[in-house]
Design a protein around this motif. Sequence first.
Motif, PDB file in Angstrom:
ATOM      1  N   LEU A 300       0.958  -1.236   0.200  1.00 27.68           N
ATOM      2  CA  LEU A 300       0.104   0.081   0.061  1.00 27.68           C
ATOM      3  C   LEU A 300       0.910   1.583   0.044  1.00 27.68           C
ATOM      4  CD1 LEU A 300      -1.770  -1.576   2.777  1.00 27.68           C
ATOM      5  CD2 LEU A 300      -2.817  -1.473   0.012  1.00 27.68           C
ATOM      6  N   SER A 301       0.483   1.956  -1.482  1.00 26.68           N
ATOM      7  CA  SER A 301       1.746   3.386  -1.267  1.00 26.68           C
ATOM      8  C   SER A 301       0.701   4.411  -1.340  1.00 26.68           C
ATOM      9  CB  SER A 301       2.399   3.434  -2.321  1.00 26.68           C
ATOM     10  OG  SER A 301       3.417   4.231  -3.302  1.00 26.68           O
ATOM     11  N   ARG A 314       7.114  11.167  -4.531  1.00 26.64           N
ATOM     12  CA  ARG A 314       7.751  10.131  -2.983  1.00 26.64           C
ATOM     13  C   ARG A 314       6.642   9.070  -2.837  1.00 26.64           C
ATOM     14  NH1 ARG A 314       9.478  14.256   0.558  1.00 26.64           N
ATOM     15  NH2 ARG A 314       7.395  15.065   0.851  1.00 26.64           N
ATOM     16  N   SER A 315       6.652   8.128  -2.037  1.00 25.20           N
ATOM     17  CA  SER A 315       5.465   7.441  -1.621  1.00 25.20           C
ATOM     18  C   SER A 315       6.084   7.586   0.424  1.00 25.20           C
ATOM     19  CB  SER A 315       6.041   5.992  -1.721  1.00 25.20           C
ATOM     20  OG  SER A 315       5.396   5.135  -1.254  1.00 25.20           O
ATOM     21  N   ASP A 316       5.085   8.449   0.628  1.00 25.44           N
ATOM     22  CA  ASP A 316       5.427   8.532   1.612  1.00 25.44           C
ATOM     23  C   ASP A 316       4.219   7.950   2.747  1.00 25.44           C
ATOM     24  OD1 ASP A 316       6.972  10.789   1.807  1.00 25.44           O
ATOM     25  OD2 ASP A 316       5.585  12.909   2.229  1.00 25.44           O
ATOM     26  N   VAL A 317       3.603   7.044   2.364  1.00 25.88           N
ATOM     27  CA  VAL A 317       3.225   5.949   3.112  1.00 25.88           C
ATOM     28  C   VAL A 317       3.937   5.057   3.073  1.00 25.88           C
ATOM     29  CG1 VAL A 317       1.270   4.748   4.133  1.00 25.88           C
ATOM     30  CG2 VAL A 317       1.094   7.688   3.788  1.00 25.88           C
ATOM     31  N   ASN A 318       4.077   3.630   3.835  1.00 30.23           N
ATOM     32  CA  ASN A 318       4.887   2.285   2.756  1.00 30.23           C
ATOM     33  C   ASN A 318       4.498   1.360   4.223  1.00 30.23           C
ATOM     34  OD1 ASN A 318       6.803   3.332   0.061  1.00 30.23           O
ATOM     35  ND2 ASN A 318       6.932   4.790   2.427  1.00 30.23           N
ATOM     36  N   THR A 355      11.723   6.362   0.822  1.00 27.15           N
ATOM     37  CA  THR A 355      10.326   7.305  -0.031  1.00 27.15           C
ATOM     38  C   THR A 355      11.085   7.848  -1.488  1.00 27.15           C
ATOM     39  OG1 THR A 355       9.097   9.314   0.369  1.00 27.15           O
ATOM     40  CG2 THR A 355      11.649   9.508   0.754  1.00 27.15           C
ATOM     41  N   HIS A 356      12.295   7.781  -1.541  1.00 29.12           N
ATOM     42  CA  HIS A 356      12.645   8.169  -2.885  1.00 29.12           C
ATOM     43  C   HIS A 356      12.316   7.146  -3.720  1.00 29.12           C
ATOM     44  CE1 HIS A 356      16.070  11.009  -1.137  1.00 29.12           C
ATOM     45  NE2 HIS A 356      14.462  11.717  -1.066  1.00 29.12           N
ATOM     46  N   ALA A 357      11.849   5.792  -4.002  1.00 26.26           N
ATOM     47  CA  ALA A 357      11.784   4.739  -4.050  1.00 26.26           C
ATOM     48  C   ALA A 357      10.736   4.874  -5.694  1.00 26.26           C
ATOM     49  CB  ALA A 357      11.714   3.242  -3.910  1.00 26.26           C
ATOM     50  N   GLY A 358       9.412   5.855  -5.116  1.00 21.65           N
ATOM     51  CA  GLY A 358       8.093   6.265  -5.547  1.00 21.65           C
ATOM     52  C   GLY A 358       8.686   7.466  -7.165  1.00 21.65           C
TER      53      GLY A 358
END
Length: 633
Positions: A300-301, A314-318, A355-358
Motif C-alpha cells: 500500500l503506497s 515520493r511514497s510517504d506511506v509505505n 520514500t525516494h523509490a516512489g
Amino acid sequence: MQRKSSFEDFEELMNKASETEKTREELEFNPETARRQPEPKIPAVGSEMFDEGEDDAEARYRRREERLRKKAEKRRRSKHWGGRILAIIQLILSVIFMGALFVLDVLPLKYFVIISIVFVLLALICFGLQFGRKTHWIGKVISILMCLVLILGSVYVIKTKYTLDTVTKTKMYQTDKIVIAVMAEDEAQSVEDAKDYEFGIMSALDRSKVDQAIEQINGNLKSEIDTSEFDSYSELVQALYKGKVDAMIYNQALDELIEENNPGFLEKIRIIDNFNVETQVLMEDVPDLPITKQPFIVYLSGMDVYGELEQTSRSDVNIMACVNPATKQVLLVSVPRDAYVEIPGITSGEKDKLTHAGMYGVRYSMAAMEEIFDVDISYYVRVNFTSLIMMVDALGGVDVESEYAFSTYYKQYDEATDTWSYYEYDKGMNHLSGKYALAFARERMNAAGGDYQRAKNQQKVIAALLEKLKSPAILTGYTGLLSSLEGKMDTNLSAQQIASLVKMQLNDAAEWNIVSANVYGISSEEYCASYAEAPLAVEVLDDDSVEAVQEVIEKLMAGEVISEPRKTELQEIYEVDDADDGEYLDNHASDDEYDDFYWENGGYESDKTSKAQSSASDAAALDSTSDETDDTY
C-alpha cells in the motif's frame, strides 16, 4: 254504435305508429332498457308497408346493440393486453438486471438465485393479475414501479462494472512531469519567451526523461535550445542563482529532494512550462492467485499529492498488508518513509531513502520492501490524499479509535465555512469524515510518538476502512467507493479479484483479525544514492525489529493465529505509554510560523515547501525520526 269513418281509422293508425316509433328511439338510446322491456308491436291494419317498417326497426336495433357490445368487449380486452405487455417488459428487464449482476460477479450464488426467483415471480404475478376485472390495475401499477426500479438498478450495476474495470486497468506507462524553472523575478512567462536562454540540465540523473522533454521543446519551438550539463543538483541550482544559466530543466518529482539541501529553492523559482514524459512500466507478470483461498501480500503506497494520480512522486506511506483469506487475518506493517534501504534496480548496491523509490515507479518501492522482509509482494495499491478523503466519504465516514486526545499542529482551511481551525480528536472512538481522517493519518508534530505514532494512526484508518468494507455499507457504497478511486488509485489487482473478495465477504460475513506492526529504526545522516551531494536524514532500520515482524508474517502465511510482534528494545524506547490529558490538545504552531503561502493556499501542499516548515523544525524535536523533510503534518 256509430261506425268510424275511414279517415278516422287511418288517423288512429298513424298516431299509434308515431308512438311506437318514439318508443323504439328511446329503447335504442338506452340498450339496458331495451333488454328489459318487450318490443312493442305495430298493429297490422292491412298495409304491407307497416310490416316492413317493423322488421327494419328491429334489425337496426339489433345491429346497433351488437356494435356497442363488441366495442365494449374490445376496450376491455385492449386494457388487459396493455397490462400483459407491461408484465412481459418487466420480465425482460428482470433478465437484463440479473445478467448485469452476473457479469459484475459480486453477489454470492445463493443471493443471486433468490433475487432471480423473486423477480421472475413478480413478473408472473403481474401478468396473472391482468385476467381479473378488478385486479388488472394493481398488476399495472406494480409492473410500472418494478420497471423503473429495474432500469435504475441495471444502470447502477453497469456503471459499477465499468468503474471497476477502469480502476483496475493496469497502467502500461508511468508519467513524469519535466518542468522548466526560472528565477521568480524573471520576465519569461513561457518557453517561447525563453527560447534564447541557456538551459541547465543534469548530466546523468533522469537524463533520458529530460532528453524526451527537450525533444518536445525543440519541436514546439521549431529550433534547438542551448543546454549546459551539471553533475549535481546543487551545482545546477547555484548556476541558476548566479546567472550562469537562465533556466533549468528537471523532474518535478525531485522538488523535495532538491529543497532539502537547497532551502528556499521552491520559493525562489517559478515554473514557466511543463512536459509530461511517458515511459513504459516493465512490471513482472502479475500472478493470477485465487486470493479468496491463498495468502497474499499487497503493498500500500500513499503518495503525498492531491488530485489525479498521474505522475511519479515520493511514497510517504509505505504499508505492507499480509492477508490470509482462509483464516481471515490481516497483518499491516508500516515502514518509516526515511528507512535507509537498498532499492533494487536503482541504487546498484547502495542505499537510499525508501520514500525516494516512489520517484522511479511503484515497482521499485515493492522491490525495496521485498528486500527488507525477504518476501514476495504480488500486488500493489497506490493512492493519494484525495483518494483517502473520497473513499472515507463514499462509505459514510469511519470510526477510528485514538489513543489520546490531540489536535493538529497546524491550522486547517475549511472551504465550506471559509474559516481556519484545528482538527481535534477525542481519546477513544471518533467518527471521522474524509478530511478529518486524512488529518488524523498525517499528523506527526503533535503526536506523542512522532512519525511512529503517525504510522499507527495510518493503520487505524486503514483498519477502519476494512471494517466498513466488510459491513453491509459496501452494498450501498460500492459504486460510490469505486467512483471515488477512478483516476486516484492505481493497482495491479484485477477486477475479478476485487469482486471475488467482495463476494466472499458478503457470503460469509466473517470477522477478521487485523493486527498492526511497525518497524523501528535509529535516526542518522547518510549519503543517499539519489542525492550524493550531502548526507540526508535517514532511519537505519533495527534488525531485531525487522525479525520480529518476519516471525509474524511466517505465522500468518502458515495459517496460524497471529498477534502483535514481540516488543523489541528499540520499540520500548520509542513508545509512549501514557500521554497526559490535554498535553497534545493545544500544542499548536504559533502564528509567526505561518507564511503568506500558507494563508493564500489553504495550508502546505506536499509539492510546496515554505519557510514555516523550516522555522517549525525546532518544534519537531518531539519527532524522534528527524523527519524534517516531510509534509506539514
